[in-house]
Design a protein around this motif. Structure first.
Motif, PDB file in Angstrom:
ATOM      1  N   GLY A   1       4.552  11.450  -4.347  1.00  0.00           N
ATOM      2  CA  GLY A   1       5.830  10.909  -4.771  1.00  0.00           C
ATOM      3  C   GLY A   1       5.835  10.502  -6.225  1.00  0.00           C
ATOM      4  N   ASP A   2       6.360   9.309  -6.491  1.00  0.00           N
ATOM      5  CA  ASP A   2       6.448   8.784  -7.856  1.00  0.00           C
ATOM      6  C   ASP A   2       5.223   7.969  -8.257  1.00  0.00           C
ATOM      7  N   GLU A   3       4.248   7.880  -7.367  1.00  0.00           N
ATOM      8  CA  GLU A   3       3.045   7.105  -7.687  1.00  0.00           C
ATOM      9  C   GLU A   3       2.206   7.826  -8.743  1.00  0.00           C
ATOM     10  N   LYS A   4       1.381   7.060  -9.451  1.00  0.00           N
ATOM     11  CA  LYS A   4       0.486   7.651 -10.434  1.00  0.00           C
ATOM     12  C   LYS A   4      -0.551   8.519  -9.738  1.00  0.00           C
ATOM     13  N   ALA A   5      -0.935   9.594 -10.380  1.00  0.00           N
ATOM     14  CA  ALA A   5      -1.940  10.498  -9.817  1.00  0.00           C
ATOM     15  C   ALA A   5      -3.273   9.764  -9.659  1.00  0.00           C
ATOM     16  N   THR A   6      -4.042  10.192  -8.667  1.00  0.00           N
ATOM     17  CA  THR A   6      -5.305   9.545  -8.336  1.00  0.00           C
ATOM     18  C   THR A   6      -6.456  10.547  -8.417  1.00  0.00           C
ATOM     19  N   MET A   7      -7.563  10.136  -9.032  1.00  0.00           N
ATOM     20  CA  MET A   7      -8.766  10.951  -9.068  1.00  0.00           C
ATOM     21  C   MET A   7      -9.637  10.609  -7.859  1.00  0.00           C
ATOM     22  N   ARG A   8     -10.284  11.648  -7.290  1.00  0.00           N
ATOM     23  CA  ARG A   8     -11.174  11.445  -6.150  1.00  0.00           C
ATOM     24  C   ARG A   8     -12.418  12.303  -6.338  1.00  0.00           C
ATOM     25  N   PHE A   9     -13.584  11.721  -6.054  1.00  0.00           N
ATOM     26  CA  PHE A   9     -14.849  12.428  -6.207  1.00  0.00           C
ATOM     27  C   PHE A   9     -15.676  12.258  -4.936  1.00  0.00           C
ATOM     28  N   GLY A  10     -16.427  13.309  -4.586  1.00  0.00           N
ATOM     29  CA  GLY A  10     -17.254  13.220  -3.396  1.00  0.00           C
ATOM     30  C   GLY A  10     -18.427  14.179  -3.447  1.00  0.00           C
TER      31      GLY A  10
ATOM     32  N   ASP B   1      15.979  10.377   8.852  1.00  0.00           N
ATOM     33  CA  ASP B   1      17.022   9.369   9.013  1.00  0.00           C
ATOM     34  C   ASP B   1      17.608   8.964   7.659  1.00  0.00           C
ATOM     35  N   GLY B   2      17.730   9.940   6.741  1.00  0.00           N
ATOM     36  CA  GLY B   2      18.300   9.688   5.422  1.00  0.00           C
ATOM     37  C   GLY B   2      17.345   9.127   4.400  1.00  0.00           C
ATOM     38  N   ASN B   3      16.094   8.871   4.789  1.00  0.00           N
ATOM     39  CA  ASN B   3      15.106   8.300   3.879  1.00  0.00           C
ATOM     40  C   ASN B   3      14.147   9.377   3.396  1.00  0.00           C
ATOM     41  N   GLU B   4      13.787   9.317   2.125  1.00  0.00           N
ATOM     42  CA  GLU B   4      12.924  10.328   1.532  1.00  0.00           C
ATOM     43  C   GLU B   4      11.481  10.206   2.024  1.00  0.00           C
ATOM     44  N   ILE B   5      10.866  11.344   2.216  1.00  0.00           N
ATOM     45  CA  ILE B   5       9.433  11.420   2.501  1.00  0.00           C
ATOM     46  C   ILE B   5       8.775  11.968   1.236  1.00  0.00           C
ATOM     47  N   PRO B   6       7.796  11.289   0.676  1.00  0.00           N
ATOM     48  CA  PRO B   6       7.221  11.737  -0.595  1.00  0.00           C
ATOM     49  C   PRO B   6       6.519  13.087  -0.483  1.00  0.00           C
ATOM     50  N   ILE B   7       6.623  13.872  -1.544  1.00  0.00           N
ATOM     51  CA  ILE B   7       5.857  15.108  -1.638  1.00  0.00           C
ATOM     52  C   ILE B   7       4.416  14.740  -1.967  1.00  0.00           C
ATOM     53  N   ARG B   8       3.469  15.291  -1.209  1.00  0.00           N
ATOM     54  CA  ARG B   8       2.052  15.040  -1.464  1.00  0.00           C
ATOM     55  C   ARG B   8       1.397  16.344  -1.876  1.00  0.00           C
TER      56      ARG B   8
ATOM     57  N   ALA C   1       0.152  21.506  -1.100  1.00  0.00           N
ATOM     58  CA  ALA C   1       1.291  20.604  -1.216  1.00  0.00           C
ATOM     59  C   ALA C   1       1.941  20.470   0.151  1.00  0.00           C
ATOM     60  N   ASP C   2       2.408  19.275   0.461  1.00  0.00           N
ATOM     61  CA  ASP C   2       3.074  19.008   1.736  1.00  0.00           C
ATOM     62  C   ASP C   2       4.474  18.483   1.480  1.00  0.00           C
ATOM     63  N   ASN C   3       5.381  18.790   2.391  1.00  0.00           N
ATOM     64  CA  ASN C   3       6.803  18.477   2.270  1.00  0.00           C
ATOM     65  C   ASN C   3       7.408  19.166   1.041  1.00  0.00           C
ATOM     66  N   ILE C   4       7.130  20.449   0.915  1.00  0.00           N
ATOM     67  CA  ILE C   4       7.600  21.204  -0.245  1.00  0.00           C
ATOM     68  C   ILE C   4       9.106  21.419  -0.227  1.00  0.00           C
TER      69      ILE C   4
ATOM     70  N   MET D   1       0.824  -1.199   0.000  1.00  0.00           N
ATOM     71  CA  MET D   1       0.000   0.000   0.000  1.00  0.00           C
ATOM     72  C   MET D   1       0.861   1.254   0.000  1.00  0.00           C
ATOM     73  N   PRO D   2       1.539   1.580  -1.123  1.00  0.00           N
ATOM     74  CA  PRO D   2       2.389   2.763  -1.166  1.00  0.00           C
ATOM     75  C   PRO D   2       1.617   4.057  -0.983  1.00  0.00           C
ATOM     76  N   ALA D   3       0.293   4.033  -1.182  1.00  0.00           N
ATOM     77  CA  ALA D   3      -0.492   5.260  -1.051  1.00  0.00           C
ATOM     78  C   ALA D   3      -0.791   5.603   0.402  1.00  0.00           C
ATOM     79  N   PHE D   4      -0.389   4.724   1.343  1.00  0.00           N
ATOM     80  CA  PHE D   4      -0.576   5.049   2.759  1.00  0.00           C
ATOM     81  C   PHE D   4       0.403   6.152   3.101  1.00  0.00           C
ATOM     82  N   ALA D   5      -0.105   7.380   3.249  1.00  0.00           N
ATOM     83  CA  ALA D   5       0.753   8.562   3.291  1.00  0.00           C
ATOM     84  C   ALA D   5       1.634   8.594   4.526  1.00  0.00           C
ATOM     85  N   VAL D   6       2.895   8.965   4.327  1.00  0.00           N
ATOM     86  CA  VAL D   6       3.827   9.127   5.421  1.00  0.00           C
ATOM     87  C   VAL D   6       3.525  10.425   6.153  1.00  0.00           C
ATOM     88  N   PHE D   7       3.481  10.382   7.480  1.00  0.00           N
ATOM     89  CA  PHE D   7       3.206  11.563   8.294  1.00  0.00           C
ATOM     90  C   PHE D   7       1.983  12.311   7.758  1.00  0.00           C
ATOM     91  N   ASP D   8       0.902  11.601   7.590  1.00  0.00           N
ATOM     92  CA  ASP D   8      -0.305  12.201   7.031  1.00  0.00           C
ATOM     93  C   ASP D   8      -1.079  12.956   8.105  1.00  0.00           C
TER      94      ASP D   8
END
Length: 280
Positions: A214-223, A184-191, A175-178, A31-38
């Motif tokens: 991050g590098d994941e494909k963009a996602t559409m969301r509707f509500g 600890d040397g590991n990247e946090i994805p830009i959201r 945008a987050d993490n701009i 589940m790469p879409a589980f956001a880091v520090f969301d």
């Protein structure tokens, strides 16, 4: 990701004592879409999270920080979310907003996980002000990750804006993490997300956004949200990749709102959220 590596290390140290532990590790891997520090567990979950781009009120601290300008004087909120019926992935947060003529200021904090397994904590502040008819906001958060034998922290900066494009349409982006912080040397994805809110009447809100991580494909969301007699709010939405379906209810009394949301996943157990919000 750093989070997957940490969890695997902890479970390997304990030789995968439980099947539950192995399942949790696999969830982190698939589940790469589980956001880091969301920290974002507000009621937008019930609208497929599509309302994060154009949000309003205290809950905006976790989405588009420009939205905290929607609080007229004072606001406070508390939410709790249990991800896939696993206590190890539960998140709780609180936030507060004070608005004055010079803008709005917000403070918030969240906690994810279990102290004997893996935890993430967030503490931050946001400021928003209207400039040239555009609501603009900035947010700074301190993120801390911890296991029994390891801990690390970092600073995450975010920004957002909301533009009223017409009497019934608003456009927002955040945008987050701009600053592309690492932990600890590991990247946090830009959201980030860009979206639109359409409100043809005072009791119907329609949301759509495009979400990037991050590098994941963009996602559409509707509500959508339908408010009945200013007392009950019925919400629903869909989030693609993976396809999850969202449903929620809000019960409004004076300046209070009690909300409940449920997210149905095509393969995993459902997630539930409850929240309480006060604004005046």
């Amino acid at each position: 990701s750093y989070r997957t590596a940490v969890v695997i290390k902890e479970l390997y140290k304990n030789r995968f004592h439980t099947v539950r532990g192995l399942i949790i590790t696999l969830l982190f891997l698939i589940m790469p879409a589980f956001a880091v520090f969301d920290g974002m567990v507000d009621w937008s979950a019930s609208t497929g999270i599509a309302s994060s781009a154009v949000s309003s009120g205290t809950k905006s601290f976790w989405g588009n920080p420009a939205g905290i300008l929607g609080v007229q004087t004072f606001g406070a909120s508390a939410q709790w979310r249990r991800e896939w019926e696993l206590d190890e992935l539960s998140t709780g947060n609180i936030a507060g907003v004070i608005s004055r003529e010079w803008g709005s200021v917000s403070l918030g904090g969240s906690f994810t996980g279990k102290s004997d397994f893996y935890t993430e904590s967030l503490f931050g502040a946001a400021y928003a002000r209207r400039v040239w008819n555009i609501d603009m906001g900035l947010r700074a958060k301190i993120g801390m990750a911890k296991t029994e034998n390891w801990s690390a922290s970092t600073i995450i900066l975010g920004a957002g804006a909301v533009y009223p494009a017409g009497k019934v349409v608003s456009i927002g982006l955040w945008a987050d993490n701009i600053t592309m912080s690492k932990i600890d040397g590991n990247e946090i994805p830009i959201r980030s997300a860009i979206g639109v809110k359409y409100y043809p009447t005072g009791w119907i809100n329609l949301h759509a956004d495009y979400y990037f991580e991050g590098d994941e494909k963009a996602t559409m969301r509707f509500g959508q949200e339908t408010i009945i007699a200013d007392v009950v709010s019925i919400r629903g939405g869909v989030h693609f990749r993976p396809n999850t379906y969202h449903f929620g209810l809000g019960f409004i009394y004076n300046d209070f709102e009690l909300s409940w949301s449920y997210i149905a996943h095509p393969e995993l157990s459902g997630s539930m959220l409850v929240g309480l919000e006060y604004e005046r």
